[in-house]
Write a protein that holds these residues in place. Sequence first.
Motif, PDB file in Angstrom:
ATOM      1  N   SER A  73       0.825  -1.203   0.000  1.00  0.00           N
ATOM      2  CA  SER A  73       0.000   0.000   0.000  1.00  0.00           C
ATOM      3  C   SER A  73       0.858   1.251   0.000  1.00  0.00           C
ATOM      4  O   SER A  73       2.050   1.231   0.343  1.00  0.00           O
ATOM      5  CB  SER A  73      -0.910   0.008   1.234  1.00  0.00           C
ATOM      6  OG  SER A  73      -0.137   0.190   2.414  1.00  0.00           O
ATOM      7  N   ALA A  74       0.234   2.376  -0.348  1.00  0.00           N
ATOM      8  CA  ALA A  74       0.934   3.657  -0.326  1.00  0.00           C
ATOM      9  C   ALA A  74       1.368   4.017   1.094  1.00  0.00           C
ATOM     10  O   ALA A  74       2.419   4.627   1.299  1.00  0.00           O
ATOM     11  CB  ALA A  74       0.031   4.747  -0.900  1.00  0.00           C
ATOM     12  N   GLN A  75       0.564   3.599   2.103  1.00  0.00           N
ATOM     13  CA  GLN A  75       0.924   3.903   3.484  1.00  0.00           C
ATOM     14  C   GLN A  75       2.201   3.168   3.883  1.00  0.00           C
ATOM     15  O   GLN A  75       3.073   3.730   4.560  1.00  0.00           O
ATOM     16  CB  GLN A  75      -0.227   3.498   4.420  1.00  0.00           C
ATOM     17  CG  GLN A  75      -1.458   4.364   4.310  1.00  0.00           C
ATOM     18  CD  GLN A  75      -2.345   3.986   3.129  1.00  0.00           C
ATOM     19  OE1 GLN A  75      -2.052   3.026   2.410  1.00  0.00           O
ATOM     20  NE2 GLN A  75      -3.424   4.730   2.942  1.00  0.00           N
ATOM     21  N   VAL A  76       2.328   1.902   3.471  1.00  0.00           N
ATOM     22  CA  VAL A  76       3.538   1.140   3.786  1.00  0.00           C
ATOM     23  C   VAL A  76       4.739   1.722   3.045  1.00  0.00           C
ATOM     24  O   VAL A  76       5.846   1.808   3.589  1.00  0.00           O
ATOM     25  CB  VAL A  76       3.347  -0.350   3.455  1.00  0.00           C
ATOM     26  CG1 VAL A  76       4.670  -1.107   3.535  1.00  0.00           C
ATOM     27  CG2 VAL A  76       2.336  -0.975   4.405  1.00  0.00           C
ATOM     28  N   LEU A  77       4.538   2.125   1.787  1.00  0.00           N
ATOM     29  CA  LEU A  77       5.626   2.735   1.037  1.00  0.00           C
ATOM     30  C   LEU A  77       6.122   3.998   1.727  1.00  0.00           C
ATOM     31  O   LEU A  77       7.331   4.257   1.786  1.00  0.00           O
ATOM     32  CB  LEU A  77       5.176   3.057  -0.379  1.00  0.00           C
ATOM     33  CG  LEU A  77       4.894   1.856  -1.288  1.00  0.00           C
ATOM     34  CD1 LEU A  77       4.261   2.317  -2.597  1.00  0.00           C
ATOM     35  CD2 LEU A  77       6.159   1.054  -1.559  1.00  0.00           C
ATOM     36  N   ASP A  88      14.456  12.053  -2.332  1.00  0.00           N
ATOM     37  CA  ASP A  88      13.268  12.227  -3.173  1.00  0.00           C
ATOM     38  C   ASP A  88      13.306  11.352  -4.428  1.00  0.00           C
ATOM     39  O   ASP A  88      12.308  10.694  -4.738  1.00  0.00           O
ATOM     40  CB  ASP A  88      13.102  13.698  -3.554  1.00  0.00           C
ATOM     41  CG  ASP A  88      12.586  14.544  -2.381  1.00  0.00           C
ATOM     42  OD1 ASP A  88      12.253  13.958  -1.335  1.00  0.00           O
ATOM     43  OD2 ASP A  88      12.534  15.768  -2.528  1.00  0.00           O
ATOM     44  N   PRO A  89      14.413  11.316  -5.186  1.00  0.00           N
ATOM     45  CA  PRO A  89      14.436  10.423  -6.358  1.00  0.00           C
ATOM     46  C   PRO A  89      14.292   8.945  -5.972  1.00  0.00           C
ATOM     47  O   PRO A  89      13.625   8.179  -6.679  1.00  0.00           O
ATOM     48  CB  PRO A  89      15.804  10.704  -6.996  1.00  0.00           C
ATOM     49  CG  PRO A  89      16.164  12.072  -6.534  1.00  0.00           C
ATOM     50  CD  PRO A  89      15.615  12.181  -5.153  1.00  0.00           C
ATOM     51  N   GLU A  90      14.919   8.532  -4.854  1.00  0.00           N
ATOM     52  CA  GLU A  90      14.793   7.142  -4.408  1.00  0.00           C
ATOM     53  C   GLU A  90      13.348   6.825  -4.021  1.00  0.00           C
ATOM     54  O   GLU A  90      12.831   5.744  -4.324  1.00  0.00           O
ATOM     55  CB  GLU A  90      15.717   6.890  -3.221  1.00  0.00           C
ATOM     56  CG  GLU A  90      17.190   6.858  -3.571  1.00  0.00           C
ATOM     57  CD  GLU A  90      18.077   6.788  -2.348  1.00  0.00           C
ATOM     58  OE1 GLU A  90      19.188   6.242  -2.467  1.00  0.00           O
ATOM     59  OE2 GLU A  90      17.674   7.289  -1.269  1.00  0.00           O
ATOM     60  N   ARG A  91      12.699   7.761  -3.351  1.00  0.00           N
ATOM     61  CA  ARG A  91      11.309   7.551  -2.944  1.00  0.00           C
ATOM     62  C   ARG A  91      10.396   7.439  -4.170  1.00  0.00           C
ATOM     63  O   ARG A  91       9.519   6.572  -4.228  1.00  0.00           O
ATOM     64  CB  ARG A  91      10.868   8.716  -2.050  1.00  0.00           C
ATOM     65  CG  ARG A  91       9.600   8.451  -1.259  1.00  0.00           C
ATOM     66  CD  ARG A  91       9.237   9.628  -0.399  1.00  0.00           C
ATOM     67  NE  ARG A  91      10.412  10.284   0.155  1.00  0.00           N
ATOM     68  CZ  ARG A  91      10.349  11.408   0.869  1.00  0.00           C
ATOM     69  NH1 ARG A  91       9.193  11.992   1.083  1.00  0.00           N
ATOM     70  NH2 ARG A  91      11.456  11.962   1.346  1.00  0.00           N
ATOM     71  N   ALA A  92      10.608   8.309  -5.141  1.00  0.00           N
ATOM     72  CA  ALA A  92       9.814   8.236  -6.373  1.00  0.00           C
ATOM     73  C   ALA A  92      10.019   6.890  -7.057  1.00  0.00           C
ATOM     74  O   ALA A  92       9.065   6.275  -7.556  1.00  0.00           O
ATOM     75  CB  ALA A  92      10.190   9.375  -7.308  1.00  0.00           C
TER      76      ALA A  92
END
Length: 282
Positions: A73-77, A88-92
């Motif tokens: 899920s987006a919450q777990v991500l 930020d690039p790693e998270r994307a």
Amino acid sequence: MATTNPSVGDANQRALGAFIRSRRERTSPAAVGLPEHGQRRTPGLRREEVAALSGVSLTWFTWLEQGRDINVSAQVLAALSRTLRLSDPERAHLYRLAGELPPAGDLMPGCPQPGQHVLDVVEALNPCPAFVLDRHWDIVGWNWAEAALLTDFAALPPDRRNMLWLIFCWPPAHELFVEWEQQATPVLAQFRMAADEHPTDPRFAEIITELAGTAPDFATWWERHDVAGYQPVRKEFEHPRVGRLALRQSKLIVADTPELQVVVRLPADDLTKAKLTTLADD
């Protein structure tokens, strides 16, 4: 014995698991407030530490790293991004590997401006018109050929240097863009896709609100919710000084600033090529 090729989904899951493991092994215990002493068989954090800090079970997290077919899920991500201290690039990249859109407000606080190396490329394309778009379709760089084709962008207020505003609200647009509706509708569909991917972005909201209140065609077509990706296209213009121009338009993503795109208009025939040279001489 017959074999089956792994699916794209399997490949994405494996890439996601490998990426998470690589970042886990690069995150020091001290970075997350844990003591660094004690026996550690691998560098970085242990799986159980990441699982506990991210609010998931050790078994589930192990399966995730192993590339098993599980939903994330987006919450777990978001929790994993915080735990692993992702840039930020790693998270994307993490979100996209998991098949999710990166959160716009968190990852992209503002649009970057083009570097001089990008502006130099755009300038070198003269006498072919070229310009730089950011993610809001704001025009943030251009060469003199593009200014000669459309207008003196420097004379416009910054919030009017926007391709959607030029198409829908700029008075000369209907005369300049040959078959205006055929040019306007796909541009709007592409803009709609970009805007829907960033629902909390205030610049998108500003553009949509203004155009919906001042351009009847925009308001009507916006309610259709049409979306489209970009395709190279031939566009024709009826220029007040040189007449009909036929141009092949392509977009190029700036490698070190992927939120920016260089739009290049190349002559589609010899007559247009000659007319662009005439514009250069004026």
